[in-house]
Design a protein around this motif. Structure first.
Motif, PDB file in Angstrom:
ATOM      1  N   ARG A 227       0.831  -1.205   0.000  1.00 36.10           N
ATOM      2  CA  ARG A 227       0.000   0.000   0.000  1.00 36.10           C
ATOM      3  C   ARG A 227       0.866   1.257   0.000  1.00 36.10           C
ATOM      4  NH1 ARG A 227      -5.727   0.325  -0.616  1.00 36.10           N
ATOM      5  NH2 ARG A 227      -6.677  -1.516   0.357  1.00 36.10           N
ATOM      6  N   GLU A 228       0.551   2.200  -0.884  1.00 31.58           N
ATOM      7  CA  GLU A 228       1.165   3.518  -0.803  1.00 31.58           C
ATOM      8  C   GLU A 228       0.704   4.183   0.490  1.00 31.58           C
ATOM      9  OE1 GLU A 228       1.452   7.698  -3.369  1.00 31.58           O
ATOM     10  OE2 GLU A 228       0.310   5.983  -4.148  1.00 31.58           O
ATOM     11  N   ASN A 229       1.650   4.847   1.161  1.00 29.15           N
ATOM     12  CA  ASN A 229       1.337   5.474   2.453  1.00 29.15           C
ATOM     13  C   ASN A 229       0.808   4.430   3.435  1.00 29.15           C
ATOM     14  OD1 ASN A 229       1.300   7.990   3.952  1.00 29.15           O
ATOM     15  ND2 ASN A 229      -0.927   7.831   3.949  1.00 29.15           N
ATOM     16  N   GLY A 230       1.428   3.257   3.402  1.00 29.66           N
ATOM     17  CA  GLY A 230       0.888   2.106   4.113  1.00 29.66           C
ATOM     18  C   GLY A 230       1.557   1.790   5.428  1.00 29.66           C
ATOM     19  N   MET A 231       1.481   0.506   5.817  1.00 29.81           N
ATOM     20  CA  MET A 231       1.806   0.066   7.161  1.00 29.81           C
ATOM     21  C   MET A 231       3.133  -0.688   7.218  1.00 29.81           C
ATOM     22  SD  MET A 231      -0.854   1.342   8.425  1.00 29.81           S
ATOM     23  CE  MET A 231      -2.514   1.830   7.953  1.00 29.81           C
ATOM     24  N   ARG A 232       3.763  -0.592   8.376  1.00 30.31           N
ATOM     25  CA  ARG A 232       5.017  -1.297   8.648  1.00 30.31           C
ATOM     26  C   ARG A 232       4.761  -2.801   8.597  1.00 30.31           C
ATOM     27  NH1 ARG A 232       8.891  -0.474  14.008  1.00 30.31           N
ATOM     28  NH2 ARG A 232       9.533  -2.673  14.162  1.00 30.31           N
ATOM     29  N   ILE A 233       5.572  -3.516   7.839  1.00 35.02           N
ATOM     30  CA  ILE A 233       5.260  -4.892   7.502  1.00 35.02           C
ATOM     31  C   ILE A 233       5.207  -5.798   8.719  1.00 35.02           C
ATOM     32  CG2 ILE A 233       6.126  -6.940   6.299  1.00 35.02           C
ATOM     33  CD1 ILE A 233       7.076  -5.116   4.060  1.00 35.02           C
TER      34      ILE A 233
END
Length: 689
Positions: A227-233
């Protein structure tokens, strides 16, 4: 560190008539019946979320740079430079004297280069107490810059604090007007630790005596599901691994704000990052609101869960049904001093309408048609054509602290207005059942943070609750302290730094009560979810982390065990779990699609306990078990307040096993002291539910 496996009972399998003679004194005879008592709510297990302990900025939200856009800071102060430091001697200051990147972001970083300088010069960001540098990752970054005089190249890099450069790049084209520069960095070597910075430099000789302004920085590693502007994996994967059906956000306190103007405003968390002003959150640090309303909703979809938006976002895990939300909304009260509730600002009845209108706009943004409604069109313009499904709205947060105005006008004003425009909505109240509200309500949000003894004692609190249509959302709960006890003597009384095995077993005992009474408890949310070890306001939390590591707590594993192993219907047992059988607590269920029977058991005591288990239905010849119990730290028993920590993350982990059952209708099992166990039995001919 390895942990001891659970112990299988060595009792012989005996005919029922002989059991009473040969059963040890502490053994329990437990029968799982074939009849079901009620359906289990598909929304039973999940999490509460708000940006506390840097759980958003610096946590789940993937942005690596702290104070990236100088939001909610006072220009000219040292605190305004939080996260930033000079490199080789420039003067740094945050200013608002020059026009900012956007109206929402008036502040910028002014970098003054000395007249006499040699070599490279610039500044760097230390991240959220470090930056993880991983070989093979592509880091995507950007920043704005302008200068009346400087037009030379700018070099960006990821480097260690000792000077090792892992990746670098150069951008060109600085002019008198703001310009956005983008870049990618791809290290070919991983850093040994988190002592790394994001560095920007210019050539000192060509830039000497000049001033450059910078604004709105960003640096992202790869994110969860891309995701763009997403979450830490790693944090996102840990949450996804528990298969939650509830995701409640953007919090309780952090929704309300310390004043009306500093409340969480949904419409300031959408759109371009450059158009989000951010705010000082209720937990003492700036929120960028890069993790905004749409990011929350999309994150919940990526989890495979369906969210609770606003103060409460609930998602139903029903096959083929997506985006069934509980939305919490700001209801006209902000937080001041908990020791003096009279200081809390409350919107007078005559001034409430603008805030009601704002809630109506938010709901329309979520569910409105993308062709015919104003805010549905706005949502579509931001990339989401399809409306989200919203059925249940929570009015406020913890209004038991201010029940007078809630009952007098705030509850009714919001419910009436929302019902008129959105007649299919249902509502959740945030005050006590004893508060007389008009119109009446049938769903209540209940919160509890307490000691292990509170949770074991109250594991049966819903057993006798009248079945009159009222249901509970246990919207926040956790063992947080040992303030009323220190019976084991191995930790100080007071707040727990990490969840412990004792606390997790007590939470599990309470959870057996919630599941056994899931005709009354339709949802629950463990809280809080995340904690950055370098800056936090609340302990304990289910996941603790730093810039590169994460530790799954004992409470995390209990949530995972209960959530992943879900039945669809509660099974009757003889006897029913009750205070008479404490410290053993249990609930049985069956999944009517797979014919799998689950027996979830918490032994919250300090001794192993054996149960002789009889079944009214046939099972196959094997059972599986997953259990967490005391680690083999030493030959001394009683290691019950052990926690998983960042430095020792696997002291308590689940252990799985399978064992043969010679007879199809009975077996015995020893539940270790202070343990949580889920037994799974396959019953291919279970009576139709």
């Amino acid at each position: 560190m390895a942990i001891s496996t659970f112990l299988l009972s060595t009792l012989p399998l005996l005919p029922l008539g002989s059991l009473a003679v040969l059963t040890p004194p502490n053994a329990l005879t437990l029968q799982l019946n074939a009849n079901v008592t009620h359906q289990i709510s598909p929304t039973l297990y999940g999490y509460m979320w708000e940006d506390i302990n840097h759980s958003g900025d610096g946590g789940l939200y993937g942005e690596l740079l702290q104070n990236r856009a100088f939001q909610a800071v006072i220009p000219g102060t040292l605190n305004a430079l939080n996260g930033w430091q000079p490199f080789n001697g420039p003067r740094l200051s945050v200013v608002s004297s020059t026009k900012g990147v956007s109206a929402a972001l008036p502040n910028s970083l002014e970098v003054q280069i000395p007249k006499v300088v040699s070599g490279p010069i610039g500044f760097e960001n230390t991240g959220f107490w470090g930056i993880k540098v991983q070989s093979g990752w592509v880091y995507t970054g950007s920043f704005y810059a302008k200068s009346d005089t400087f037009s030379g190249p700018i070099t960006v890099s990821l480097k260690s604090t000792q000077g090792t450069v892992y990746s670098s790049g150069t951008v060109k084209g600085v002019s008198k007007n703001w310009k956005k520069f983008t870049f990618q960095l791809q290290p070919t070597e991983s850093a040994q630790n988190d002592n790394n910075v994001f560095n920007l430099i210019v050539d000192g000789k060509s830039a000497a005596g000049q001033t450059i302004h910078f604004g709105m920085f960003s640096l992202f590693p790869p994110t969860f599901r891309g995701r763009e502007n997403g979450m830490r994996i790693d944090l996102a994967e840990a949450m996804a691994g528990t298969q939650p059906s509830i995701w409640r956000f953007p919090g309780g306190n952090n929704l309300e704000g310390m004043s009306f103007d500093t409340r969480w405003k949904w419409n300031e968390t959408i759109g371009r990052l450059e158009d989000r002003p951010g705010r000082i959150g209720d937990w003492g640090y700036s929120n960028t609101d890069g993790l905004g309303l749409l990011e929350y909703l999309n994150w919940a979809e990526d989890l495979g869960a369906e969210p609770i938006l606003g103060d409460r976002l609930l998602q139903y895990l029903v096959a083929g049904v997506l985006n069934q939300f509980i939305t919490g909304v700001w209801d006209g009260i902000s937080i001041a001093n908990y020791s003096d509730l009279s200081t809390w600002p409350v919107v007078p009845e005559e001034d409430l309408q603008p805030y009601i209108d704002d809630v109506l706009d938010e709901i329309e943004f979520i569910v409105g048609d993308s062709k015919t409604t104003k805010f549905g069109k706005l949502r579509a313009s931001l990339g989401r054509e399809e409306p989200y499904s919203l059925r249940l709205i929570e009015i406020g947060n913890e209004d038991q602290f201010q029940p007078t105005s809630y009952a007098a006008y705030r509850w009714k004003a919001f419910v009436d207005a929302i019902s008129t425009k959105f007649p299919k909505m249902q509502f959740l109240a945030t005050t006590l059942p004893s508060t007389a509200l008009t119109p009446a309500y049938t769903k209540i949000d209940f919160h509890q943070y307490n000691s292990p003894s509170w949770f074991t004692t109250n594991a049966f609190m819903f057993d006798s609750y009248p079945r009159n249509g009222t249901q509970f959302f246990v919207g926040e709960y956790a063992v947080t302290s040992t303030n009323d006890e220190n019976t084991l003597g191995d930790i100080p009384s007071g707040r727990l730094p990490y969840p412990t095995l004792q606390g997790a077993a007590a939470e599990a005992a309470f959870m057996t009560g919630m599941e056994r009474n899931s005709d009354v408890v339709f949802a629950s949310a463990y809280a809080p979810s995340f904690q950055h070890i370098r800056n936090y306001q609340w302990t304990p939390d289910i996941l603790t982390y730093d810039a590169s590591r994460v530790v799954k707590s004992t409470s995390y594993f209990v949530q995972q065990m209960f959530s992943v192993n879900r039945g669809t219907h509660v099974l009757a047992t003889s006897p029913v779990s009750s205070p008479d059988n404490a410290p053993l607590f249990w609930v049985a269920s069956v999944n009517n699609e797979t014919d799998v029977v689950f027996l979830k058991v918490s032994n919250a005591g300090t001794a192993d306990l054996t149960a002789n288990i009889f079944l009214e239905f046939p099972i196959t010849g094997f059972a599986t078990a997953i259990s967490i119990s005391s680690p083999a730290l030493s030959p001394i028993s009683g290691q019950f307040n052990v926690s998983n920590t960042l430095d020792d993350p696997e002291q308590i982990i689940p252990v799985s096993s399978s064992f043969a059952i010679p007879l199809p209708d009975r077996f015995n099992y020893t539940f270790p002291a202070m343990s949580v166990t889920v037994l799974t039995l396959q019953s291919p001919n279970f009576p139709a539910v």
